[in-house]
Design an enzyme around this catalytic site. Structure first.
Site, PDB file in Angstrom:
ATOM      1  N   ASP A 118       0.895  -1.265   0.029  1.00  0.00           N
ATOM      2  CA  ASP A 118       0.012  -0.042  -0.050  1.00  0.00           C
ATOM      3  C   ASP A 118       0.909   1.281   0.101  1.00  0.00           C
ATOM      4  O   ASP A 118       1.665   1.398   0.707  1.00  0.00           O
ATOM      5  CB  ASP A 118      -0.784   0.044   1.276  1.00  0.00           C
ATOM      6  CG  ASP A 118      -2.243  -0.369   0.908  1.00  0.00           C
ATOM      7  OD1 ASP A 118      -2.999   0.017   0.135  1.00  0.00           O
ATOM      8  OD2 ASP A 118      -2.566  -1.505   1.554  1.00  0.00           O
ATOM      9  N   LYS A 121      14.590   5.323 -11.017  1.00  0.00           N
ATOM     10  CA  LYS A 121      13.606   5.423  -9.753  1.00  0.00           C
ATOM     11  C   LYS A 121      13.925   4.418  -8.904  1.00  0.00           C
ATOM     12  O   LYS A 121      13.641   4.571  -7.736  1.00  0.00           O
ATOM     13  CB  LYS A 121      12.151   5.427 -10.641  1.00  0.00           C
ATOM     14  CG  LYS A 121      11.112   5.702  -9.555  1.00  0.00           C
ATOM     15  CD  LYS A 121       9.718   5.619 -10.088  1.00  0.00           C
ATOM     16  CE  LYS A 121       8.596   5.587  -8.867  1.00  0.00           C
ATOM     17  NZ  LYS A 121       7.029   5.287  -9.406  1.00  0.00           N
ATOM     18  N   HIS A 144      10.535   5.147  -2.847  1.00  0.00           N
ATOM     19  CA  HIS A 144       9.830   4.700  -1.613  1.00  0.00           C
ATOM     20  C   HIS A 144       9.985   2.937  -1.657  1.00  0.00           C
ATOM     21  O   HIS A 144      10.046   2.392  -0.399  1.00  0.00           O
ATOM     22  CB  HIS A 144       8.623   5.380  -1.237  1.00  0.00           C
ATOM     23  CG  HIS A 144       7.631   5.281  -2.516  1.00  0.00           C
ATOM     24  ND1 HIS A 144       7.978   5.580  -3.796  1.00  0.00           N
ATOM     25  CD2 HIS A 144       6.263   4.922  -2.596  1.00  0.00           C
ATOM     26  CE1 HIS A 144       7.094   5.648  -4.525  1.00  0.00           C
ATOM     27  NE2 HIS A 144       6.122   5.243  -3.943  1.00  0.00           N
TER      28      HIS A 144
HETATM   29  P1  ITT Z   1      -3.252  -2.183  -5.702  1.00  0.00           P
HETATM   30  O1  ITT Z   1      -3.823  -1.779  -4.352  1.00  0.00           O
HETATM   31  O2  ITT Z   1      -4.000  -3.160  -6.223  1.00  0.00           O
HETATM   32  O3  ITT Z   1      -1.968  -2.619  -5.287  1.00  0.00           O
HETATM   33  P2  ITT Z   1      -3.424   0.619  -6.458  1.00  0.00           P
HETATM   34  O4  ITT Z   1      -2.738   1.411  -7.435  1.00  0.00           O
HETATM   35  O5  ITT Z   1      -4.722   0.592  -5.822  1.00  0.00           O
HETATM   36  O6  ITT Z   1      -3.026  -0.834  -6.544  1.00  0.00           O
HETATM   37  P3  ITT Z   1      -2.623   1.507  -3.621  1.00  0.00           P
HETATM   38  O7  ITT Z   1      -3.918   1.265  -3.054  1.00  0.00           O
HETATM   39  O8  ITT Z   1      -1.526   1.363  -2.759  1.00  0.00           O
HETATM   40  O9  ITT Z   1      -2.402   0.903  -5.112  1.00  0.00           O
HETATM   41  O10 ITT Z   1      -2.622   3.290  -4.211  1.00  0.00           O
HETATM   42  C1  ITT Z   1      -1.522   3.769  -4.131  1.00  0.00           C
HETATM   43  C2  ITT Z   1      -1.654   4.939  -5.515  1.00  0.00           C
HETATM   44  O11 ITT Z   1      -0.681   6.111  -4.980  1.00  0.00           O
HETATM   45  C3  ITT Z   1      -1.440   4.707  -6.737  1.00  0.00           C
HETATM   46  O12 ITT Z   1      -2.621   4.195  -7.506  1.00  0.00           O
HETATM   47  C4  ITT Z   1      -0.707   5.829  -7.338  1.00  0.00           C
HETATM   48  O13 ITT Z   1      -1.682   6.647  -7.748  1.00  0.00           O
HETATM   49  C5  ITT Z   1       0.003   6.399  -6.278  1.00  0.00           C
HETATM   50  N1  ITT Z   1       1.574   5.793  -6.094  1.00  0.00           N
HETATM   51  C6  ITT Z   1       2.017   5.052  -5.342  1.00  0.00           C
HETATM   52  N2  ITT Z   1       3.023   4.670  -5.598  1.00  0.00           N
HETATM   53  C7  ITT Z   1       3.423   5.542  -6.706  1.00  0.00           C
HETATM   54  C8  ITT Z   1       4.666   5.741  -7.357  1.00  0.00           C
HETATM   55  O14 ITT Z   1       5.811   5.228  -7.238  1.00  0.00           O
HETATM   56  N3  ITT Z   1       4.515   6.585  -8.377  1.00  0.00           N
HETATM   57  C9  ITT Z   1       3.508   7.449  -8.661  1.00  0.00           C
HETATM   58  N4  ITT Z   1       2.389   7.297  -7.937  1.00  0.00           N
HETATM   59  C10 ITT Z   1       2.399   6.313  -7.063  1.00  0.00           C
END
Ligand code: ITT
Length: 190
Positions: free
Chosen positions: A73, A170, A175
């Protein structure tokens, strides 16, 4: 066997996000661990802490599918918006997107922000562990770059956004990289 993990048995990464999966696969494979994508849904509870969301999700998945598996997450936390979108990042990206975030910060000189990743792993016996990583940066004035996914085009690390640098670059500083490093160190020590 490697680090107590049977390397012939791939660890499942539960995610619907191809960008996340591609980054994680490259990092894990670089350290000798194979993963496979497991695209099944899981409930994301309402909480302001990524750790709580990740913990609940992995327990649910273990009860349904067993281990070894992990989920991740993550979110973008903007200081001057008191951490928004944070745990709501996926929803914020789908609704207002990069443009919407830029509009929210229009005219605001305080553009400090960070990405955070929380990985939750559950083994076959149902024991779970959390690993996290953070990278600090700034929100740009406009979208820049064509690589990556999500908020990458508006997240400045130094002079460039995450979407202006290659995934390899990257992956050296993100993170996700930082959380995965701790996860891999732990896997090797098991
Ligand atoms: P899953 O839960 O199925 O893994 P998700 O996209 O819904 O996929 P999250 O709930 O963790 O995942 O949402 C995190 C959001 O934060 C993700 O959809 C991106 O929009 C943003 N995000 C996270 N890491 C990122 C990154 O490395 N670069 C750009 N945006 C990122």
């Amino acid at each position: 066997m490697r680090g107590g993990v049977d390397i012939n048995k791939k660890i499942r990464f539960v995610t619907s996000n191809e960008g996340k999966f591609g980054e994680a696969r490259e990092i894990l494979e670089g350290r000798g661990f194979e993963i496979e994508r497991f695209d099944v849904g899981y409930p994301e509870i309402q909480s302001f802490e990524l750790e709580e969301v990740a913990n609940y999700g992995v327990k649910y998945l273990w009860e349904k599918f067993g281990g070894d598996l992990f989920l991740e997450d993550s979110g973008l936390f903007i200081d001057s918006l008191n951490g928004f979108p944070g745990v709501f990042s996926a929803y914020a990206f789908k609704t207002i997107g990069d443009e919407g975030i830029l509009r929210l910060l229009s005219g605001n000189p305080d553009r400090e922000a960070y990405f955070k990743s929380v990985i939750s792993f559950c083994d076959e016996d149902g024991n779970s562990n959390l690993f996290s990583g953070v990278v600090r940066g700034r929100i740009s004035e406009e979208e820049c770059g064509k690589y990556g996914f999500g908020f990458d085009p508006i997240f400045l690390y130094g002079e460039e956004t995450f979407a202006e640098i290659s995934i390899e670059d990257k992956n050296k500083i993100s993170h996700r990289r930082r959380a995965l490093n701790d996860f891999i160190d732990w896997l090797e020590g098991r």
